[in-house]
Design an enzyme around this catalytic site. Structure first.
Site, short mmCIF file in Angstrom:
data_model
loop_
_atom_site.label_atom_id
_atom_site.label_comp_id
_atom_site.label_asym_id
_atom_site.label_seq_id
_atom_site.Cartn_x
_atom_site.Cartn_y
_atom_site.Cartn_z
N HIS A 98 6.42 -7.38 2.70
CA HIS A 98 6.06 -5.96 2.84
C HIS A 98 7.29 -5.12 3.16
CE1 HIS A 98 2.17 -8.07 3.60
NE2 HIS A 98 1.71 -7.08 2.84
N ASN A 99 8.21 -5.08 2.23
CA ASN A 99 9.45 -4.34 2.40
C ASN A 99 9.50 -3.18 1.39
OD1 ASN A 99 10.21 -5.61 -0.08
ND2 ASN A 99 10.83 -7.42 1.10
N PHE A 100 10.66 -2.53 1.27
CA PHE A 100 10.74 -1.36 0.39
C PHE A 100 10.63 -1.74 -1.08
CE2 PHE A 100 13.26 2.05 -1.76
CZ PHE A 100 12.37 3.08 -1.51
N HIS A 123 1.75 3.11 1.58
CA HIS A 123 0.60 2.26 1.94
C HIS A 123 0.96 1.11 2.88
CE1 HIS A 123 2.09 -0.66 -1.01
NE2 HIS A 123 1.20 -1.52 -0.52
#
Length: 286
Positions: free
Chosen positions: A152-154, A192
């Protein structure tokens, strides 16, 4: 002796006649002067412009409604930077809208550039009157709040946003939905998972973490993501809604879209969507 007194009492008739004659001449001269003045005044009056009487303005209601001021309609902030027109490279946009777009060749700054292109290409930045510097500061602010964890990174943020952009383009949703809805979908896709800690909702609930307690054990991370997005938007330099009238309505939609990413709600959403398509999907039914 008596004749002398009579002359003194009654005066010299010759002198009196001369006086009367002089007085008559003076009167004639004055009368002529007065007549000349009156004639001159009449001539001046004829030359002078005729002034129209001043009438009070009519207060009858007009049949045409006055057009609203663009500044009031858009709530233009006087401290906001100027709006720039950005031309998106056609070759880049054509590649970007494809589902198989290769994002792994992009560095972090290039990802921000491509996200910016999406806002310009879909007409969102123009509709929301977003200066380029504000849009880029918003995207940089979101990027900095994505933690450096394995998934869940950029990069995950960009991947989801790019697929969202691809679906919008391939299905022609810009022709079916209002630009506010398109902007809400794209912004929700970007935000999100912002500030995701790398563990799921089940972990927070069982650990009774601060976030779980704060959000009453309901869609813990999703509510946190939306809250972080709102904090980013609270800064003037990163607030892309500063010139938008219905910003609260758009933010509400963004919140609903982010909450909908909670996998605990996935089955319910899939069932509802199936029913909507069976009855005939209505784009105007929110």
């Amino acid at each position: 002796m008596d004749q002398g007194k009579m002359k003194e009492e009654h005066g010299n008739p010759t002198e009196e006649g001369e006086k009367e004659q002089n007085n008559t001449s003076e009167c004639k001269t004055k009368t002529k002067s007065t007549t000349d003045c009156e004639e001159q005044q009449e001539a001046d009056d004829k030359k002078a412009p005729v002034l129209q009487p001043i009438t009070a303005p009519s207060h009858k209601p007009s049949s045409k409604r006055p057009s609203p001021s663009p500044q009031k309609e858009n709530l233009q902030d006087p401290t906001m930077p100027s709006i720039e027109t950005v031309t998106c490279p056609k070759s880049v946009m054509k590649d970007l809208m494809e589902p198989h777009f290769n994002m792994w060749r992009l560095d972090r700054d290039s990802m921000v550039d491509h996200l910016e292109y999406m806002y310009h290409d879909l007409g969102i930045s123009q509709a929301w009157n977003i200066p380029r510097s504000t849009l880029r500061m918003f995207l940089f602010g979101v990027r900095e709040r994505y933690q450096d964890n394995p998934y869940h990174n950029f990069k995950h943020c960009f991947s989801v946003a790019q697929m969202t952009y691809s679906i919008i383009c391939k299905l022609g949703l810009s022709e079916q939905l209002a630009v506010d809805d398109i902007g809400a979908v794209l912004t929700a896709a970007i935000c999100h998972d912002v500030d995701h800690p790398g563990v799921n909702n089940a972990y927070h609930i069982h650990a009774q973490s601060t976030l779980a307690i704060l959000y009453d054990y309901e869609s813990v991370l999703e509510q946190h993501h939306f809250a972080v997005a709102c904090r980013i938007l609270a800064n003037k330099q990163t607030n892309i809604f500063r010139n938008v009238i219905n910003r609260a309505q758009i933010l509400h939609k963004i919140g609903e879209l982010i909450i909908a990413t909670d996998l605990a709600k996935h089955k319910e959403l899939v069932t509802n969507n199936a029913l909507n398509f069976e009855m005939g999907f209505d784009y105007e039914n929110e």
